[in-house]
Design a protein around this motif. Structure first.
Motif, PDB file in Angstrom:
ATOM      1  N   LEU A 195      64.316  -8.816  61.710  1.00 41.24           N
ATOM      2  CA  LEU A 195      63.506  -8.139  62.754  1.00 41.24           C
ATOM      3  C   LEU A 195      62.752  -9.088  63.417  1.00 41.24           C
ATOM      4  CD1 LEU A 195      62.905  -4.851  60.698  1.00 41.24           C
ATOM      5  CD2 LEU A 195      64.393  -5.077  62.820  1.00 41.24           C
ATOM      6  N   GLN A 196      62.037 -10.031  62.326  1.00 42.17           N
ATOM      7  CA  GLN A 196      61.250 -11.090  63.086  1.00 42.17           C
ATOM      8  C   GLN A 196      61.730 -12.053  63.967  1.00 42.17           C
ATOM      9  OE1 GLN A 196      58.073 -12.791  60.192  1.00 42.17           O
ATOM     10  NE2 GLN A 196      59.233 -11.569  58.964  1.00 42.17           N
ATOM     11  N   HIS A 197      63.119 -12.488  63.802  1.00 38.68           N
ATOM     12  CA  HIS A 197      63.862 -13.137  64.644  1.00 38.68           C
ATOM     13  C   HIS A 197      64.021 -12.356  66.010  1.00 38.68           C
ATOM     14  CE1 HIS A 197      64.514 -16.300  61.969  1.00 38.68           C
ATOM     15  NE2 HIS A 197      65.417 -15.553  61.332  1.00 38.68           N
ATOM     16  N   VAL A 255      62.815 -21.668  68.926  1.00 42.50           N
ATOM     17  CA  VAL A 255      63.418 -22.150  67.972  1.00 42.50           C
ATOM     18  C   VAL A 255      62.723 -22.743  66.957  1.00 42.50           C
ATOM     19  CG1 VAL A 255      64.752 -24.265  67.406  1.00 42.50           C
ATOM     20  CG2 VAL A 255      65.469 -23.360  69.390  1.00 42.50           C
ATOM     21  N   LEU A 256      61.542 -23.027  67.188  1.00 45.57           N
ATOM     22  CA  LEU A 256      60.357 -23.296  66.131  1.00 45.57           C
ATOM     23  C   LEU A 256      60.012 -21.998  65.297  1.00 45.57           C
ATOM     24  CD1 LEU A 256      58.235 -26.048  67.959  1.00 45.57           C
ATOM     25  CD2 LEU A 256      59.546 -26.175  65.954  1.00 45.57           C
ATOM     26  N   HIS A 257      59.741 -21.006  66.526  1.00 46.28           N
ATOM     27  CA  HIS A 257      59.736 -19.463  65.733  1.00 46.28           C
ATOM     28  C   HIS A 257      60.796 -19.192  64.650  1.00 46.28           C
ATOM     29  CE1 HIS A 257      56.133 -18.001  67.881  1.00 46.28           C
ATOM     30  NE2 HIS A 257      56.652 -18.049  68.797  1.00 46.28           N
ATOM     31  N   TRP A 258      61.966 -19.336  64.981  1.00 41.93           N
ATOM     32  CA  TRP A 258      63.213 -18.885  64.218  1.00 41.93           C
ATOM     33  C   TRP A 258      63.027 -19.847  63.023  1.00 41.93           C
ATOM     34  CZ3 TRP A 258      67.392 -18.263  68.299  1.00 41.93           C
ATOM     35  CH2 TRP A 258      67.470 -17.030  68.716  1.00 41.93           C
ATOM     36  N   PHE A 259      62.760 -21.128  63.233  1.00 37.78           N
ATOM     37  CA  PHE A 259      62.886 -22.039  61.964  1.00 37.78           C
ATOM     38  C   PHE A 259      61.762 -21.476  61.013  1.00 37.78           C
ATOM     39  CE2 PHE A 259      60.801 -25.760  59.840  1.00 37.78           C
ATOM     40  CZ  PHE A 259      61.931 -26.432  59.215  1.00 37.78           C
ATOM     41  N   PHE A 260      60.470 -21.336  61.339  1.00 42.26           N
ATOM     42  CA  PHE A 260      59.331 -20.858  60.592  1.00 42.26           C
ATOM     43  C   PHE A 260      59.573 -19.649  59.871  1.00 42.26           C
ATOM     44  CE2 PHE A 260      57.379 -24.478  62.616  1.00 42.26           C
ATOM     45  CZ  PHE A 260      57.009 -25.429  61.593  1.00 42.26           C
ATOM     46  N   ILE A 261      60.236 -18.703  60.669  1.00 42.57           N
ATOM     47  CA  ILE A 261      60.504 -17.490  60.023  1.00 42.57           C
ATOM     48  C   ILE A 261      61.278 -17.465  58.890  1.00 42.57           C
ATOM     49  CG2 ILE A 261      61.659 -15.144  60.746  1.00 42.57           C
ATOM     50  CD1 ILE A 261      60.356 -15.434  63.323  1.00 42.57           C
ATOM     51  N   GLU A 262      62.307 -18.401  59.030  1.00 43.09           N
ATOM     52  CA  GLU A 262      63.372 -18.568  58.150  1.00 43.09           C
ATOM     53  C   GLU A 262      63.013 -19.151  56.910  1.00 43.09           C
ATOM     54  OE1 GLU A 262      66.889 -17.322  56.841  1.00 43.09           O
ATOM     55  OE2 GLU A 262      66.338 -17.014  58.761  1.00 43.09           O
ATOM     56  N   SER A 265      60.291 -16.645  55.192  1.00 39.29           N
ATOM     57  CA  SER A 265      60.761 -15.582  54.658  1.00 39.29           C
ATOM     58  C   SER A 265      61.661 -15.422  53.323  1.00 39.29           C
ATOM     59  CB  SER A 265      61.845 -14.620  55.621  1.00 39.29           C
ATOM     60  OG  SER A 265      62.937 -15.423  56.103  1.00 39.29           O
ATOM     61  N   GLY A 266      62.213 -16.782  53.153  1.00 35.83           N
ATOM     62  CA  GLY A 266      63.029 -16.966  51.754  1.00 35.83           C
ATOM     63  C   GLY A 266      64.367 -15.962  51.853  1.00 35.83           C
ATOM     64  N   LYS A 267      64.444 -14.991  50.901  1.00 28.30           N
ATOM     65  CA  LYS A 267      65.625 -14.231  50.664  1.00 28.30           C
ATOM     66  C   LYS A 267      65.767 -12.955  51.431  1.00 28.30           C
ATOM     67  CE  LYS A 267      67.207 -16.894  46.716  1.00 28.30           C
ATOM     68  NZ  LYS A 267      67.662 -16.825  45.081  1.00 28.30           N
ATOM     69  N   LYS A 268      64.316 -12.576  51.932  1.00 29.11           N
ATOM     70  CA  LYS A 268      64.114 -11.322  52.547  1.00 29.11           C
ATOM     71  C   LYS A 268      64.795 -11.305  53.885  1.00 29.11           C
ATOM     72  CE  LYS A 268      61.755 -10.357  48.819  1.00 29.11           C
ATOM     73  NZ  LYS A 268      62.070  -9.093  48.116  1.00 29.11           N
ATOM     74  N   SER A 269      66.135 -11.328  53.984  1.00 25.60           N
ATOM     75  CA  SER A 269      66.960 -11.434  55.174  1.00 25.60           C
ATOM     76  C   SER A 269      66.628 -10.300  56.225  1.00 25.60           C
ATOM     77  CB  SER A 269      68.457 -11.707  55.004  1.00 25.60           C
ATOM     78  OG  SER A 269      68.784 -10.440  53.997  1.00 25.60           O
ATOM     79  N   SER A 270      66.439  -9.089  55.562  1.00 27.14           N
ATOM     80  CA  SER A 270      65.992  -7.928  56.478  1.00 27.14           C
ATOM     81  C   SER A 270      64.866  -7.981  57.292  1.00 27.14           C
ATOM     82  CB  SER A 270      66.184  -6.693  55.557  1.00 27.14           C
ATOM     83  OG  SER A 270      65.160  -6.639  54.590  1.00 27.14           O
ATOM     84  N   SER A 271      63.957  -8.375  56.429  1.00 27.31           N
ATOM     85  CA  SER A 271      62.596  -8.730  57.358  1.00 27.31           C
ATOM     86  C   SER A 271      62.782  -9.706  58.199  1.00 27.31           C
ATOM     87  CB  SER A 271      61.430  -8.852  56.325  1.00 27.31           C
ATOM     88  OG  SER A 271      61.690 -10.046  55.544  1.00 27.31           O
ATOM     89  N   ALA A 272      63.280 -10.947  57.886  1.00 21.91           N
ATOM     90  CA  ALA A 272      63.663 -12.063  58.755  1.00 21.91           C
ATOM     91  C   ALA A 272      64.197 -11.738  60.144  1.00 21.91           C
ATOM     92  CB  ALA A 272      64.185 -13.161  57.902  1.00 21.91           C
TER      93      ALA A 272
END
Length: 321
Positions: free
Chosen positions: A99-101, A80-87, A90-97
């Protein structure tokens, strides 16, 4: 003397001195038929804990449902912490976010699998464990006895084996897999982000993993008993904050962006997990209907959001004056 003529004296027995301390015990040195030979009073070996007779016995049980739910909670925390900080970074770069998720999910899943495989019995997805009886089982270091108030007998061992140490092993695997997989992925897919922003989610993990480790070391026992309520409270608070920050005031606002629905369903899963952890599903006919309460907080927020909008309250207050 005449009265004692028919009496026989009992055979001499080897009486051990009392084994002091709540968690001190005697290890079994050898077994000859039904006769056991015990060592001195002291710390039990790893994977054993004392019985009611202060004898160190090997843990032969397996985690119950609540134990597995606790381990699942501790496994979810870094994800959950990974997902929070990735989001967050990453800002509005949803495509890269996205894949990181997925990569973070893969890392934590592999770490959980490896942790189970290296734990006793090795190579199996089962666990051999001791039963948790009370809160003090998590803090055996606080119960080392001092018989003469000078010398301390150290009996610190993992009475809740392996629920305490297995979390540290899991965090170590998570950190190792993150350092192996994530930098390569981020370098390739996060080209839209600035150089300084690419690895911020990884840097954040290098901060929160030590924090989680200390949290488990100090508060593992407290978390074991409180985690269902922590899940419910945090999921309610974070859902309200997210919907308020996203300016969601109606069901139509939820349907505008798929991301909002994903967040909503994620919180619903956390609500369900918390309810299941509290009830333990011991009585299915009573506990399963409680899951119908999962959507209730979100529905209550959506139905009452228009009445609590700050601008509306201020305008009505101004009209009143």
């Amino acid at each position: 003397e005449a009265g004692n003529a028919g009496c026989t004296l009992p055979a001499a027995v080897d009486i051990h001195p009392a084994c002091l301390g709540l968690y001190c015990g005697r290890t079994v040195l050898s077994v000859n038929g039904s006769v056991e030979t015990y060592g001195d009073c002291g710390v039990c070996p790893r994977g054993q804990r004392t019985d009611e007779n202060k004898i160190c016995r090997e843990c032969t049980g397996s985690p119950d449902r609540y134990d597995w739910l606790y381990l699942g909670f501790m496994a979810m925390l870094p994800l959950v912490l990974h997902w929070f900080f990735i989001e967050w970074y990453s800002g509005k770069k949803s495509s890269s976010a996205l894949l990181q998720h997925l990569t973070a999910l893969l890392e934590c899943s592999l770490a959980a699998l490896l942790t189970l495989l290296v734990s006793d019995p090795a190579g199996s997805l089962r666990l051999r464990s001791c039963r948790v009886k009370k809160l003090s089982d998590w803090y055996t270091m606080l119960y080392n006895p001092s018989p003469d108030y000078i010398t301390t007998v150290h009996c610190t061992h993992e009475a809740v084996y392996p629920l305490y140490t297995i979390v540290f092993i899991y965090y170590a695997f998570c950190l190792m897999l993150m350092m192996l997989l994530r930098p390569l992925l981020v370098k390739k897919i996060a080209c839209g982000l600035g150089k300084s922003d690419r690895f911020k989610s990884i840097y954040a993990a290098l901060y929160f993993f030590p924090i989680l480790t200390v949290l488990q070391a100090v508060g593992g026992g407290l978390l074991y008993y409180a985690f269902p309520y922590i899940i419910l409270v945090l999921s309610l608070v974070t859902l309200a904050v997210y919907m308020s920050a996203s300016e969601v005031e109606s069901f139509k606002d939820l349907l505008v962006r798929k991301k909002r629905l994903v967040v909503l369903f994620s919180h619903w899963l956390l609500h369900a997990y918390g309810i299941i952890s509290i009830s333990k599903l011991d009585k299915l006919e009573q506990d399963l209907p409680l899951l119908a309460l999962v959507p209730a907080p979100a529905l209550f927020y959506l139905l009452t959001a228009k009445y609590t909008e700050p601008s509306r309250i201020l305008s009505e207050g101004g009209n009143g004056h």
